[in-house]
Scaffold this motif. Structure first.
Motif, PDB file in Angstrom:
ATOM      1  N   LEU A 165       7.963  -3.887   5.708  1.00  0.00           N
ATOM      2  CA  LEU A 165       9.003  -3.064   5.100  1.00  0.00           C
ATOM      3  C   LEU A 165       8.393  -1.719   4.744  1.00  0.00           C
ATOM      4  CD1 LEU A 165      10.433  -5.733   2.626  1.00  0.00           C
ATOM      5  CD2 LEU A 165      11.308  -5.147   4.883  1.00  0.00           C
ATOM      6  N   ILE A 166       9.130  -0.659   5.001  1.00  0.00           N
ATOM      7  CA  ILE A 166       8.650   0.683   4.676  1.00  0.00           C
ATOM      8  C   ILE A 166       9.709   1.383   3.842  1.00  0.00           C
ATOM      9  CG2 ILE A 166       7.893   2.904   5.583  1.00  0.00           C
ATOM     10  CD1 ILE A 166       6.876   1.464   8.021  1.00  0.00           C
ATOM     11  N   TYR A 167       9.242   2.033   2.793  1.00  0.00           N
ATOM     12  CA  TYR A 167      10.110   2.775   1.891  1.00  0.00           C
ATOM     13  C   TYR A 167       9.582   4.199   1.763  1.00  0.00           C
ATOM     14  CZ  TYR A 167      11.346  -1.963   0.365  1.00  0.00           C
ATOM     15  OH  TYR A 167      11.742  -3.271   0.328  1.00  0.00           O
ATOM     16  N   PHE A 168      10.479   5.166   1.617  1.00  0.00           N
ATOM     17  CA  PHE A 168      10.107   6.552   1.337  1.00  0.00           C
ATOM     18  C   PHE A 168      10.611   6.921  -0.043  1.00  0.00           C
ATOM     19  CE2 PHE A 168      10.262   8.072   6.033  1.00  0.00           C
ATOM     20  CZ  PHE A 168       8.934   7.748   6.204  1.00  0.00           C
ATOM     21  N   THR A 169       9.881   7.799  -0.707  1.00  0.00           N
ATOM     22  CA  THR A 169      10.381   8.376  -1.939  1.00  0.00           C
ATOM     23  C   THR A 169      10.694   9.844  -1.673  1.00  0.00           C
ATOM     24  OG1 THR A 169       9.996   8.775  -4.284  1.00  0.00           O
ATOM     25  CG2 THR A 169       8.066   8.882  -2.867  1.00  0.00           C
ATOM     26  N   PHE A 170      11.867  10.254  -2.092  1.00  0.00           N
ATOM     27  CA  PHE A 170      12.290  11.647  -1.934  1.00  0.00           C
ATOM     28  C   PHE A 170      12.325  12.353  -3.286  1.00  0.00           C
ATOM     29  CE2 PHE A 170      14.190   9.263   1.587  1.00  0.00           C
ATOM     30  CZ  PHE A 170      13.736   9.987   2.662  1.00  0.00           C
ATOM     31  N   ASP A 171      11.938  11.636  -4.347  1.00  0.00           N
ATOM     32  CA  ASP A 171      11.990  12.204  -5.700  1.00  0.00           C
ATOM     33  C   ASP A 171      10.690  11.955  -6.476  1.00  0.00           C
ATOM     34  OD1 ASP A 171      12.190   9.494  -6.152  1.00  0.00           O
ATOM     35  OD2 ASP A 171      14.192   9.568  -7.016  1.00  0.00           O
ATOM     36  N   SER A 172       9.582  12.107  -5.800  1.00  0.00           N
ATOM     37  CA  SER A 172       8.240  11.999  -6.412  1.00  0.00           C
ATOM     38  C   SER A 172       7.978  10.650  -7.073  1.00  0.00           C
ATOM     39  CB  SER A 172       8.032  13.124  -7.428  1.00  0.00           C
ATOM     40  OG  SER A 172       8.171  14.374  -6.804  1.00  0.00           O
ATOM     41  N   LYS A 229       5.777   3.757   0.958  1.00  0.00           N
ATOM     42  CA  LYS A 229       5.376   2.479   0.374  1.00  0.00           C
ATOM     43  C   LYS A 229       5.500   1.452   1.500  1.00  0.00           C
ATOM     44  CE  LYS A 229       6.846  -0.763  -3.223  1.00  0.00           C
ATOM     45  NZ  LYS A 229       7.839  -0.937  -4.304  1.00  0.00           N
ATOM     46  N   ILE A 230       4.398   0.791   1.818  1.00  0.00           N
ATOM     47  CA  ILE A 230       4.347  -0.145   2.944  1.00  0.00           C
ATOM     48  C   ILE A 230       4.112  -1.549   2.380  1.00  0.00           C
ATOM     49  CG2 ILE A 230       3.165  -0.742   5.073  1.00  0.00           C
ATOM     50  CD1 ILE A 230       2.254   2.277   5.057  1.00  0.00           C
ATOM     51  N   VAL A 231       5.027  -2.467   2.682  1.00  0.00           N
ATOM     52  CA  VAL A 231       4.927  -3.836   2.200  1.00  0.00           C
ATOM     53  C   VAL A 231       4.761  -4.753   3.412  1.00  0.00           C
ATOM     54  CG1 VAL A 231       6.046  -5.666   0.886  1.00  0.00           C
ATOM     55  CG2 VAL A 231       6.417  -3.272   0.245  1.00  0.00           C
ATOM     56  N   LEU A 232       3.613  -5.410   3.499  1.00  0.00           N
ATOM     57  CA  LEU A 232       3.329  -6.374   4.547  1.00  0.00           C
ATOM     58  C   LEU A 232       3.554  -7.773   3.988  1.00  0.00           C
ATOM     59  CD1 LEU A 232       2.206  -7.165   7.344  1.00  0.00           C
ATOM     60  CD2 LEU A 232      -0.056  -7.102   6.329  1.00  0.00           C
ATOM     61  N   ILE A 233       4.417  -8.523   4.661  1.00  0.00           N
ATOM     62  CA  ILE A 233       4.764  -9.869   4.209  1.00  0.00           C
ATOM     63  C   ILE A 233       4.233 -10.863   5.234  1.00  0.00           C
ATOM     64  CG2 ILE A 233       6.634 -11.405   3.530  1.00  0.00           C
ATOM     65  CD1 ILE A 233       8.301  -8.762   3.166  1.00  0.00           C
ATOM     66  N   PRO A 234       3.095 -11.500   4.957  1.00  0.00           N
ATOM     67  CA  PRO A 234       2.545 -12.461   5.917  1.00  0.00           C
ATOM     68  C   PRO A 234       3.469 -13.649   6.108  1.00  0.00           C
ATOM     69  CG  PRO A 234       0.945 -11.912   4.203  1.00  0.00           C
ATOM     70  CD  PRO A 234       2.258 -11.361   3.778  1.00  0.00           C
ATOM     71  N   SER A 235       3.497 -14.142   7.326  1.00  0.00           N
ATOM     72  CA  SER A 235       4.311 -15.288   7.673  1.00  0.00           C
ATOM     73  C   SER A 235       3.433 -16.358   8.289  1.00  0.00           C
ATOM     74  CB  SER A 235       5.401 -14.875   8.656  1.00  0.00           C
ATOM     75  OG  SER A 235       6.143 -15.979   9.068  1.00  0.00           O
ATOM     76  N   THR A 267       0.848  -1.184   0.000  1.00  0.00           N
ATOM     77  CA  THR A 267       0.000   0.000   0.000  1.00  0.00           C
ATOM     78  C   THR A 267       0.886   1.237   0.000  1.00  0.00           C
ATOM     79  OG1 THR A 267      -0.137   0.042   2.411  1.00  0.00           O
ATOM     80  CG2 THR A 267      -1.890  -1.109   1.262  1.00  0.00           C
ATOM     81  N   TYR A 268       0.307   2.339  -0.414  1.00  0.00           N
ATOM     82  CA  TYR A 268       1.011   3.617  -0.435  1.00  0.00           C
ATOM     83  C   TYR A 268       0.265   4.587   0.470  1.00  0.00           C
ATOM     84  CZ  TYR A 268       3.481   1.748  -4.447  1.00  0.00           C
ATOM     85  OH  TYR A 268       4.262   0.962  -5.252  1.00  0.00           O
ATOM     86  N   TYR A 269       1.016   5.432   1.138  1.00  0.00           N
ATOM     87  CA  TYR A 269       0.411   6.393   2.051  1.00  0.00           C
ATOM     88  C   TYR A 269       1.100   7.744   1.847  1.00  0.00           C
ATOM     89  CZ  TYR A 269      -1.502   8.397   6.324  1.00  0.00           C
ATOM     90  OH  TYR A 269      -2.172   9.187   7.225  1.00  0.00           O
ATOM     91  N   ASN A 270       0.299   8.768   1.539  1.00  0.00           N
ATOM     92  CA  ASN A 270       0.835  10.120   1.404  1.00  0.00           C
ATOM     93  C   ASN A 270       0.881  10.766   2.780  1.00  0.00           C
ATOM     94  OD1 ASN A 270       1.182  10.082  -1.424  1.00  0.00           O
ATOM     95  ND2 ASN A 270      -1.005  10.371  -1.682  1.00  0.00           N
ATOM     96  N   LEU A 271       2.054  11.177   3.153  1.00  0.00           N
ATOM     97  CA  LEU A 271       2.300  11.730   4.473  1.00  0.00           C
ATOM     98  C   LEU A 271       2.626  13.216   4.325  1.00  0.00           C
ATOM     99  CD1 LEU A 271       2.680  10.769   7.464  1.00  0.00           C
ATOM    100  CD2 LEU A 271       5.089  10.545   6.916  1.00  0.00           C
ATOM    101  N   PRO A 272       1.654  14.102   4.595  1.00  0.00           N
ATOM    102  CA  PRO A 272       1.941  15.540   4.473  1.00  0.00           C
ATOM    103  C   PRO A 272       2.903  16.010   5.558  1.00  0.00           C
ATOM    104  CG  PRO A 272      -0.297  15.184   5.272  1.00  0.00           C
ATOM    105  CD  PRO A 272       0.280  13.834   4.983  1.00  0.00           C
ATOM    106  N   SER A 273       3.585  17.088   5.297  1.00  0.00           N
ATOM    107  CA  SER A 273       4.563  17.591   6.275  1.00  0.00           C
ATOM    108  C   SER A 273       3.885  18.014   7.574  1.00  0.00           C
ATOM    109  CB  SER A 273       5.353  18.759   5.681  1.00  0.00           C
ATOM    110  OG  SER A 273       4.487  19.818   5.343  1.00  0.00           O
TER     111      SER A 273
END
Length: 130
Positions: A68-75, A122-128, A31-37
């Protein structure tokens, strides 16, 4: 001759028998989440900032699941996995199953930082299974 025939027979039996491997593939959820400042808050005048991402549907996985969580710094051109240091700001997170709490603090201990910019996570959930 009997030894050679016996070895060929045993070799053929070993080659003919094989094991079948079954792999259970559990797909991940992205999933993706927009996080405003404005979501970043501080209680110590800019030494540390926190922001919260609520669970969609009320579940961010179990303790045994991977997150896992990822950030984008370049749109959205690229994503960088956190924990991460970017522009002298250290980003980390915790997950309690209901919320992801993001943390931002100076990579140089004790220095204040400006509030983080608006980011897309960007949030990646990996079920175990265990």
């Amino acid at each position: 001759m009997k030894k050679i025939l016996f070895l060929l027979l045993i070799s053929g039996a070993l080659l003919a028998s094989s094991c079948t491997k079954n792999y259970a593939v559990i797909p991940n959820q992205t999933t993706y989440y927009n996080l405003p400042s404005t979501d970043w808050t501080t209680t110590d005048k800019g030494l540390n900032y926190t922001a919260t991402i609520p669970a969609k549907g009320g579940n961010l996985g179990l303790a045994s699941d991977g997150l896992l969580i990822y950030f984008t710094f370049d749109s959205g051109q690229s994503y960088e996995q956190i924990p991460e240091v970017y522009n002298n700001v250290s980003f980390t997170y915790t997950n309690d199953g209901n919320n992801i709490t993001l943390y931002a603090q100076s990579a140089n201990a004790g220095e204040t930082i400006p509030a983080p910019i608006a980011l897309t996570a960007k949030i990646v959930l990996i079920p175990s299974s265990k």
